[in-house]
Design a protein around this motif. Structure first.
Motif, mmCIF file in Angstrom:
data_model
loop_
_atom_site.group_PDB
_atom_site.id
_atom_site.type_symbol
_atom_site.label_atom_id
_atom_site.label_comp_id
_atom_site.label_asym_id
_atom_site.label_seq_id
_atom_site.Cartn_x
_atom_site.Cartn_y
_atom_site.Cartn_z
ATOM 1 N N THR A 182 28.177 79.007 10.157
ATOM 2 C CA THR A 182 29.013 78.666 11.315
ATOM 3 C C THR A 182 30.047 77.614 10.936
ATOM 4 O OG1 THR A 182 27.148 79.128 12.770
ATOM 5 C CG2 THR A 182 28.969 77.837 13.684
ATOM 6 N N THR A 183 29.672 76.629 10.170
ATOM 7 C CA THR A 183 30.602 75.570 9.754
ATOM 8 C C THR A 183 31.706 76.149 8.897
ATOM 9 O OG1 THR A 183 28.807 73.945 9.814
ATOM 10 C CG2 THR A 183 30.783 73.363 8.545
ATOM 11 N N GLU A 184 31.329 77.013 7.943
ATOM 12 C CA GLU A 184 32.351 77.597 7.075
ATOM 13 C C GLU A 184 33.314 78.458 7.874
ATOM 14 O OE1 GLU A 184 30.252 79.677 4.081
ATOM 15 O OE2 GLU A 184 29.626 77.862 3.000
ATOM 16 N N ARG A 185 32.742 79.219 8.877
ATOM 17 C CA ARG A 185 33.612 80.069 9.693
ATOM 18 C C ARG A 185 34.595 79.229 10.498
ATOM 19 N NH1 ARG A 185 33.416 81.364 14.773
ATOM 20 N NH2 ARG A 185 31.322 80.486 15.024
ATOM 21 N N LEU A 186 34.106 78.120 11.081
ATOM 22 C CA LEU A 186 34.995 77.246 11.858
ATOM 23 C C LEU A 186 36.071 76.609 10.970
ATOM 24 C CD1 LEU A 186 32.452 75.477 14.209
ATOM 25 C CD2 LEU A 186 34.249 77.087 14.862
ATOM 26 N N ALA A 187 35.666 76.211 9.761
ATOM 27 C CA ALA A 187 36.642 75.585 8.857
ATOM 28 C C ALA A 187 37.734 76.574 8.479
ATOM 29 C CB ALA A 187 35.940 75.066 7.612
ATOM 30 N N ARG A 188 37.332 77.830 8.188
ATOM 31 C CA ARG A 188 38.338 78.827 7.858
ATOM 32 C C ARG A 188 39.245 79.129 9.046
ATOM 33 N NH1 ARG A 188 33.926 81.213 5.121
ATOM 34 N NH2 ARG A 188 33.617 82.615 6.893
ATOM 35 N N GLU A 189 38.669 79.195 10.227
ATOM 36 C CA GLU A 189 39.458 79.477 11.432
ATOM 37 C C GLU A 189 40.482 78.355 11.681
ATOM 38 O OE1 GLU A 189 38.840 80.275 16.229
ATOM 39 O OE2 GLU A 189 37.110 79.980 14.910
ATOM 40 N N ILE A 190 40.040 77.125 11.551
ATOM 41 C CA ILE A 190 40.967 75.986 11.772
ATOM 42 C C ILE A 190 42.039 75.963 10.690
ATOM 43 C CG2 ILE A 190 41.128 73.466 11.788
ATOM 44 C CD1 ILE A 190 38.336 73.456 13.095
ATOM 45 N N ALA A 191 41.657 76.232 9.408
ATOM 46 C CA ALA A 191 42.624 76.245 8.316
ATOM 47 C C ALA A 191 43.658 77.334 8.519
ATOM 48 C CB ALA A 191 41.899 76.438 6.985
ATOM 49 N N THR A 192 43.186 78.476 9.102
ATOM 50 C CA THR A 192 44.138 79.557 9.375
ATOM 51 C C THR A 192 45.174 79.127 10.412
ATOM 52 O OG1 THR A 192 42.443 81.203 8.861
ATOM 53 C CG2 THR A 192 44.346 81.937 10.137
ATOM 54 N N LYS A 193 44.717 78.388 11.452
ATOM 55 C CA LYS A 193 45.641 77.940 12.491
ATOM 56 C C LYS A 193 46.682 76.935 11.950
ATOM 57 C CE LYS A 193 42.293 78.561 16.231
ATOM 58 N NZ LYS A 193 43.026 79.666 16.904
ATOM 59 N N SER A 194 46.294 76.121 10.975
ATOM 60 C CA SER A 194 47.206 75.073 10.469
ATOM 61 C C SER A 194 47.944 75.480 9.202
ATOM 62 C CB SER A 194 46.433 73.788 10.181
ATOM 63 O OG SER A 194 45.462 74.008 9.162
ATOM 64 N N ALA A 195 47.659 76.711 8.685
ATOM 65 C CA ALA A 195 48.252 77.119 7.406
ATOM 66 C C ALA A 195 49.779 77.148 7.479
ATOM 67 C CB ALA A 195 47.704 78.479 6.993
ATOM 68 N N ALA A 196 50.320 77.667 8.590
ATOM 69 C CA ALA A 196 51.780 77.808 8.702
ATOM 70 C C ALA A 196 52.471 76.444 8.689
ATOM 71 C CB ALA A 196 52.134 78.594 9.953
ATOM 72 N N VAL A 197 51.964 75.522 9.508
ATOM 73 C CA VAL A 197 52.612 74.207 9.583
ATOM 74 C C VAL A 197 52.437 73.433 8.282
ATOM 75 C CG1 VAL A 197 50.613 73.060 10.615
ATOM 76 C CG2 VAL A 197 52.903 72.162 11.034
ATOM 77 N N LEU A 198 51.285 73.599 7.607
ATOM 78 C CA LEU A 198 51.087 72.916 6.330
ATOM 79 C C LEU A 198 52.035 73.457 5.258
ATOM 80 C CD1 LEU A 198 47.199 72.541 6.171
ATOM 81 C CD2 LEU A 198 48.902 70.732 6.442
ATOM 82 N N HIS A 199 52.275 74.788 5.298
ATOM 83 C CA HIS A 199 53.207 75.371 4.343
ATOM 84 C C HIS A 199 54.622 74.813 4.545
ATOM 85 C CE1 HIS A 199 55.044 78.303 1.702
ATOM 86 N NE2 HIS A 199 55.883 78.646 2.681
ATOM 87 N N LEU A 200 55.012 74.694 5.816
ATOM 88 C CA LEU A 200 56.330 74.120 6.095
ATOM 89 C C LEU A 200 56.397 72.643 5.691
ATOM 90 C CD1 LEU A 200 57.069 75.757 9.573
ATOM 91 C CD2 LEU A 200 58.189 76.257 7.396
ATOM 92 N N CYS A 201 55.270 71.930 5.846
ATOM 93 C CA CYS A 201 55.223 70.532 5.418
ATOM 94 C C CYS A 201 55.409 70.415 3.912
ATOM 95 C CB CYS A 201 53.900 69.893 5.834
ATOM 96 S SG CYS A 201 53.784 69.562 7.622
#
Length: 476
Positions: free
Chosen positions: A153-172
């Motif tokens: 469950t922790t790994e799934r949540l971490a991947r889900e959150i990383a997916t949501k922030s991937a776009a903004v981190l790439h732009l950063c």
């Protein structure tokens, strides 16, 4: 007539060139103005360059170049708080997430005007839009947490959150690279501006040194050199006057001692001729002796006139009549040499002078001019009014000129022209010009000349003019 100017008094040379002093003053003033203008231009250019560099540096805020790094770190903190909230459901994590998200948005708004390039501005606008999308996607996860944690469950949540922030981190990440490039550009431009400013300051210092040296040289040539030349001329004049005074005393003594035995010889010769027969008395030897005795008498008289010139008796003399008398006296003599002797003078010009002494001066000058002009030459006598003179107080003057069409005066003769006993004539005493100079000096006047090779010579006699509103000047 342009050429060399001279006088019985060397100081008169400088007084013949008043325009030169004005030219030197004008040149010095223009050089000073040009130097001032150049210094002002250098100062303004330096100040402008320094102000531009100061403005550029003042506009730079280091933190603006780290906006991408700060936003990336902020997104990572938001991911961490969101994951911890999901795992713990602690209210502090949710409040911290909301607080830091507002701070990131405020930081973007605060630093957006300080961005240096359009690339940074465009990326920040994209980051801002991606951040809003990220916060919108993360909003449902802030409503509830998950308890009874399991590893998957922790790994799934971490991947889900990383997916949501991937776009903004790439732009950063892209913003970090763009800001790094912008920072390198600013540093290079600042370095070029600093180098240019240093070179401009070095150039200004070199120009100031050169201008200072130039102004010093110009000041020396404009003021110091003429003063030194005048001082040298004055010293030479004093030495010359002392020599002339001593020479005059010696000449007077010698002439006096010679005159008495010469008179006795002349008397004895007359007695001898009277006692001899007529044929013997008219012999060539006796005639030569008589002529030579007469020539010695003239030389003795010249010595005495040079050593003890008589004081002039100043009267009202017509300049035109004076020149015409000289012309009438000498014209028959010079017509045999085909020399043209002309007079140019107005009838309303009057002198304060001793007519006999000035006539003697003019006769000497005209004779020299005719000898210089040679056969078929011309000599012009001219009288004209002049400006004010300062030698014996400011007063109007008259200028008497004797101009010839001869070959001019050689330089080696010019240097000794007024020296006593110097003559280029065979049998000349060399006292004609010195006596003329003494006479003019006793009148409170000046004598000078202008000469040019193969163009002729003009001797000018400057004398006080007779005016009804001035008193008669008595020379010292």
């Amino acid at each position: 007539m342009s050429g060399t100017t001279c006088s019985n008094v060397d100081a008169i040379r400088s007084r013949r060139r008043p325009s030169g002093a004005w030219t030197r003053w004008l040149g010095f003033g223009l050089a000073a103005l040009a130097s001032l203008a150049l210094c002002v231009w250098i100062e303004r250019s330096t100040w402008k360059q320094a102000s531009a560099l100061e403005t550029e540096l003042a506009a730079i805020r280091t933190e603006s170049f780290y906006l991408g790094v700060q936003l990336r770190a902020g997104i990572w903190r938001l991911d961490g708080r969101l994951l911890r909230f999901q795992l713990s459901s602690e209210e502090d994590e949710r409040a911290g997430f909301q607080r830091e998200s507002r701070e990131l948005s405020a930081q973007i708004e605060r630093l957006k005007p300080r961005l240096m390039t359009t690339r940074e501005t465009e990326l920040v606008r994209q980051v801002e839009a991606a951040l809003k999308a990220y916060l919108a996607d993360a909003a449902p996860l802030l409503e509830q947490g998950i308890r009874g944690i399991r590893r998957d469950t922790t790994e799934r949540l971490a991947r889900e959150i990383a997916t949501k922030s991937a776009a903004v981190l790439h732009l950063c990440d892209e913003l970090v690279e763009a800001q790094h490039a912008a920072w390198e550009t600013v540093l290079a431009r600042s370095q070029r501006s600093t180098t240019s400013l240093v070179r401009l300051m070095q150039l200004s210092a070199a120009l100031v040194l050169l201008l200072s040296a130039g102004l010093l040289l110009l000041a020396h040539r404009t003021f110091v050199a003429p003063l030194r030349s005048r001082l040298k001329a004055s010293t030479a004049l004093l030495e010359r006057q002392e020599k002339l005074a001593s020479l005059g005393t010696l000449a007077a003594g010698v002439a006096h001692e010679i005159r008495n035995p010469l008179a006795a010889i002349k008397f004895r010769l007359f007695s001898l001729k009277d006692s001899l027969a007529s044929g013997v008395a008219d012999s060539e030897d006796l005639q030569v002796i008589s002529d030579e005795i007469n020539r010695l008498e003239r030389i003795v008289q010249d010595f005495l006139r040079f050593a003890r010139p008589s004081e002039p008796k100043l009267t009202r003399v017509s300049a035109a009549r004076l020149l015409q008398d000289v012309q009438a006296l000498l014209l028959p003599q010079f017509q045999q040499q085909a020399v043209k002797l002309t007079v140019e003078a107005s009838d309303n010009l009057w002198l304060r002078a001793d007519e006999g002494q000035i006539k003697q001066v003019l006769i000497n000058l005209v004779q020299n001019a005719v000898e210089s002009a040679g056969r078929d030459g011309s000599v012009t006598l001219r009288a004209q009014p002049g400006g004010t003179r300062v030698a014996a107080g400011a007063q109007p003057v008259a200028v008497l000129e004797v101009t010839d069409t001869g070959p001019g005066i050689p330089p080696e003769v010019e240097n000794r022209l007024f020296d006593p006993f110097f003559s280029t004539k065979e049998g000349g005493s060399g006292l004609g010009l010195p006596i003329a100079a003494r006479i003019i000096e006793n009148h409170g006047g000046q004598i000078h000349y202008q000469t040019q090779r193969n163009r002729g010579t003009t001797f000018s006699v400057v004398l006080p003019r007779w005016t009804d509103d001035v008193t008669t000047h008595t020379p010292d």
